[in-house]
Design a protein around this motif. Structure first.
Motif: not given
Length: 88
Positions: A66-67, A69-71, A73-74
């Motif tokens: 999750t971390h 994937r979020n990073r 995307a950012k």
């Protein structure tokens, strides 16, 4: 640990490749990111399977993926905006 980092790097590369492929189909960068992330989910699923084989806990696997994937995307959104602005 190196395989985990490599798996997350593969995800980032997949996102960029997919975004470039579909960029002309969408005006909204969020749509581009969403479609690219959906297409690249298989890379994260493979990473999760590898982590499971190496006996990482389900909680750690979920948190790590999750971390990452979020990073990713950012990082990807500004890159897509820049490419769109430059007429790519």
């Amino acid at each position: 640990m190196q395989a985990m980092v490599a798996g997350m790097n593969d995800y980032g590369l997949c996102l960029r490749d997919e975004a470039l492929k579909i960029m002309s189909k969408y005006q909204d960068v969020r749509q581009i990111a969403d479609v690219a992330m959906t297409e690249c989910q298989k890379v994260l699923d493979k990473l999760d399977g590898m982590m499971e084989e190496n006996n990482y806990s389900p909680e750690f696997r979920k948190s790590y993926i999750t971390h990452g994937r979020n990073r990713s995307a950012k990082v990807m959104l500004p890159e897509i905006m820049q490419m769109k602005a430059s007429g790519y």
